[in-house]
Design a protein around this motif. Sequence first.
Motif, PDB file in Angstrom:
ATOM      1  N   ILE A 126       0.873  -1.175   0.000  1.00  0.00           N
ATOM      2  CA  ILE A 126       0.000   0.000   0.000  1.00  0.00           C
ATOM      3  C   ILE A 126       0.909   1.224   0.000  1.00  0.00           C
ATOM      4  O   ILE A 126       1.805   1.335   0.843  1.00  0.00           O
ATOM      5  CB  ILE A 126      -0.899   0.024   1.255  1.00  0.00           C
ATOM      6  N   LEU A 127       0.702   2.110  -0.948  1.00  0.00           N
ATOM      7  CA  LEU A 127       1.469   3.349  -0.993  1.00  0.00           C
ATOM      8  C   LEU A 127       0.672   4.481  -0.374  1.00  0.00           C
ATOM      9  O   LEU A 127      -0.551   4.543  -0.519  1.00  0.00           O
ATOM     10  CB  LEU A 127       1.816   3.721  -2.433  1.00  0.00           C
ATOM     11  N   ILE A 128       1.364   5.373   0.289  1.00  0.00           N
ATOM     12  CA  ILE A 128       0.760   6.619   0.756  1.00  0.00           C
ATOM     13  C   ILE A 128       1.337   7.727  -0.103  1.00  0.00           C
ATOM     14  O   ILE A 128       2.498   8.113   0.051  1.00  0.00           O
ATOM     15  CB  ILE A 128       1.032   6.848   2.255  1.00  0.00           C
ATOM     16  N   ASP A 129       0.545   8.193  -1.073  1.00  0.00           N
ATOM     17  CA  ASP A 129       0.930   9.109  -2.140  1.00  0.00           C
ATOM     18  C   ASP A 129       1.825   8.391  -3.153  1.00  0.00           C
ATOM     19  O   ASP A 129       2.257   7.256  -2.921  1.00  0.00           O
ATOM     20  CB  ASP A 129       1.583  10.377  -1.588  1.00  0.00           C
ATOM     21  N   SER A 130       2.081   9.082  -4.277  1.00  0.00           N
ATOM     22  CA  SER A 130       2.839   8.416  -5.347  1.00  0.00           C
ATOM     23  C   SER A 130       3.879   9.309  -5.998  1.00  0.00           C
ATOM     24  O   SER A 130       4.489   8.924  -6.986  1.00  0.00           O
ATOM     25  CB  SER A 130       1.870   7.896  -6.424  1.00  0.00           C
ATOM     26  N   GLY A 131       4.082  10.504  -5.453  1.00  0.00           N
ATOM     27  CA  GLY A 131       5.119  11.358  -5.990  1.00  0.00           C
ATOM     28  C   GLY A 131       4.692  12.183  -7.183  1.00  0.00           C
ATOM     29  O   GLY A 131       3.515  12.254  -7.533  1.00  0.00           O
ATOM     30  N   LEU A 132       5.692  12.797  -7.833  1.00  0.00           N
ATOM     31  CA  LEU A 132       5.434  13.838  -8.825  1.00  0.00           C
ATOM     32  C   LEU A 132       5.022  13.338 -10.202  1.00  0.00           C
ATOM     33  O   LEU A 132       4.125  13.893 -10.833  1.00  0.00           O
ATOM     34  CB  LEU A 132       6.684  14.728  -8.957  1.00  0.00           C
ATOM     35  N   ASP A 133       5.695  12.276 -10.712  1.00  0.00           N
ATOM     36  CA  ASP A 133       5.511  11.974 -12.129  1.00  0.00           C
ATOM     37  C   ASP A 133       5.866  10.525 -12.453  1.00  0.00           C
ATOM     38  O   ASP A 133       6.139   9.718 -11.544  1.00  0.00           O
ATOM     39  CB  ASP A 133       6.360  12.923 -12.980  1.00  0.00           C
ATOM     40  N   THR A 134       5.867  10.218 -13.744  1.00  0.00           N
ATOM     41  CA  THR A 134       6.166   8.861 -14.204  1.00  0.00           C
ATOM     42  C   THR A 134       7.561   8.408 -13.786  1.00  0.00           C
ATOM     43  O   THR A 134       7.765   7.245 -13.428  1.00  0.00           O
ATOM     44  CB  THR A 134       6.024   8.785 -15.732  1.00  0.00           C
ATOM     45  N   GLN A 135       8.530   9.303 -13.849  1.00  0.00           N
ATOM     46  CA  GLN A 135       9.894   8.953 -13.464  1.00  0.00           C
ATOM     47  C   GLN A 135       9.935   8.463 -12.012  1.00  0.00           C
ATOM     48  O   GLN A 135      10.569   7.455 -11.697  1.00  0.00           O
ATOM     49  CB  GLN A 135      10.822  10.154 -13.653  1.00  0.00           C
ATOM     50  N   THR A 143      -3.111  11.476   0.319  1.00  0.00           N
ATOM     51  CA  THR A 143      -3.325  12.335   1.487  1.00  0.00           C
ATOM     52  C   THR A 143      -4.001  13.646   1.102  1.00  0.00           C
ATOM     53  O   THR A 143      -4.767  14.206   1.875  1.00  0.00           O
ATOM     54  CB  THR A 143      -1.997  12.649   2.178  1.00  0.00           C
ATOM     55  N   HIS A 144      -3.691  14.137  -0.113  1.00  0.00           N
ATOM     56  CA  HIS A 144      -4.335  15.346  -0.629  1.00  0.00           C
ATOM     57  C   HIS A 144      -4.051  15.438  -2.125  1.00  0.00           C
ATOM     58  O   HIS A 144      -3.382  14.572  -2.689  1.00  0.00           O
ATOM     59  CB  HIS A 144      -3.877  16.603   0.123  1.00  0.00           C
ATOM     60  N   SER A 145      -4.557  16.500  -2.752  1.00  0.00           N
ATOM     61  CA  SER A 145      -4.642  16.501  -4.215  1.00  0.00           C
ATOM     62  C   SER A 145      -3.648  17.425  -4.909  1.00  0.00           C
ATOM     63  O   SER A 145      -3.933  17.940  -5.990  1.00  0.00           O
ATOM     64  CB  SER A 145      -6.062  16.895  -4.637  1.00  0.00           C
ATOM     65  N   HIS A 146      -2.482  17.637  -4.327  1.00  0.00           N
ATOM     66  CA  HIS A 146      -1.475  18.428  -5.031  1.00  0.00           C
ATOM     67  C   HIS A 146      -0.689  17.532  -5.979  1.00  0.00           C
ATOM     68  O   HIS A 146      -0.392  16.377  -5.667  1.00  0.00           O
ATOM     69  CB  HIS A 146      -0.548  19.117  -4.033  1.00  0.00           C
ATOM     70  N   ALA A 147      -0.319  18.094  -7.126  1.00  0.00           N
ATOM     71  CA  ALA A 147       0.258  17.299  -8.206  1.00  0.00           C
ATOM     72  C   ALA A 147       1.491  16.514  -7.782  1.00  0.00           C
ATOM     73  O   ALA A 147       1.706  15.393  -8.245  1.00  0.00           O
ATOM     74  CB  ALA A 147       0.604  18.212  -9.383  1.00  0.00           C
ATOM     75  N   ASP A 148       2.290  17.075  -6.881  1.00  0.00           N
ATOM     76  CA  ASP A 148       3.515  16.375  -6.484  1.00  0.00           C
ATOM     77  C   ASP A 148       3.245  15.172  -5.582  1.00  0.00           C
ATOM     78  O   ASP A 148       4.165  14.415  -5.276  1.00  0.00           O
ATOM     79  CB  ASP A 148       4.502  17.332  -5.808  1.00  0.00           C
TER      80      ASP A 148
END
Length: 295
Positions: free
Chosen positions: A25-34, A56-61
């Motif tokens: 289970i991941l908590i968030d996934s970071g900025l992008d495909t890389q 946790t929230h909806s910011h792109a990063d």
Amino acid sequence: MIKPHIGYFPGSVNIGLLLGDTGAILIDSGLDTQTAKKIRKGLDELAQPLRAIIQTHSHADHFGGNAHLLTVFPEAVVYAPPLEEAVIRYPILEPVYLNMGAVPFEELTNKFLLAEASRVDRLLPASGEIEIDGLKLDVLPLPGHSWQQVGIVCDNICFAADGYFGADTLEKHKLPFLVDAHETLLSLDKLLKTHYEGYVPGHGPFERSIEQTVMKNIRWHRRILEKIEEMLAEEECTLEHLLARLCGELQISIGNMTSYVLYRTALMGYLAGLLREERICYRFDANRLLWRKRT
């Protein structure tokens, strides 16, 4: 790894890792495909399929890695707080609200403000306990940085999202992003009263005790609130004039549209907090919105 079944992928955005009964289970996934590809490599090394992503929230990063991960692991279930999930499904809403509701300028459609869209399968409760893949998790409401941001607690380890920032992050950005300074301070006070075994922020190092770091956050926000209040006691200001004065005081040099809209929204978040606390007020004069300290 912090515990045998709890860890995180460190980076500019920390990504939580929980090992459930049948996978990760991941908590968030970071900025992008890389970033997502690095996460996938880590999961492969652990021989763990991805079972769920908790946003946790909806910011792109914080959700930009979803699109790639869900292509690789289509059965993974995505969880997000109410309202935040709308932006995750329709990411254009982030540059839209940062651009005051208008169509975003081209410069605002970069990966830092506009992630690839992601489905959201289930809404997180506002607070309380949930169970995912055999793990019992507590949802901790931490609004302020974003409207309905949450932290996730597993086996006494708290993933605090952007409920607080590491000291280096505060020093780097100087005017931290938030949408409501009043709620931000309430969330910091809530974190200060917790006694978990360890804490992973969205930006900053893992710590066993966060009292010193959280107090630095509290003092930082209060200092900015006091600066704004002092400026508005000296003279009435439009938002533009106040932003220029505050950034000058904090030694911030705005050189691009992305920085401008982020700092402008943060300033509005501080003004919203001061307004809620009845420390400032505003009036209209000659078609201008003027802010001033309440007397």
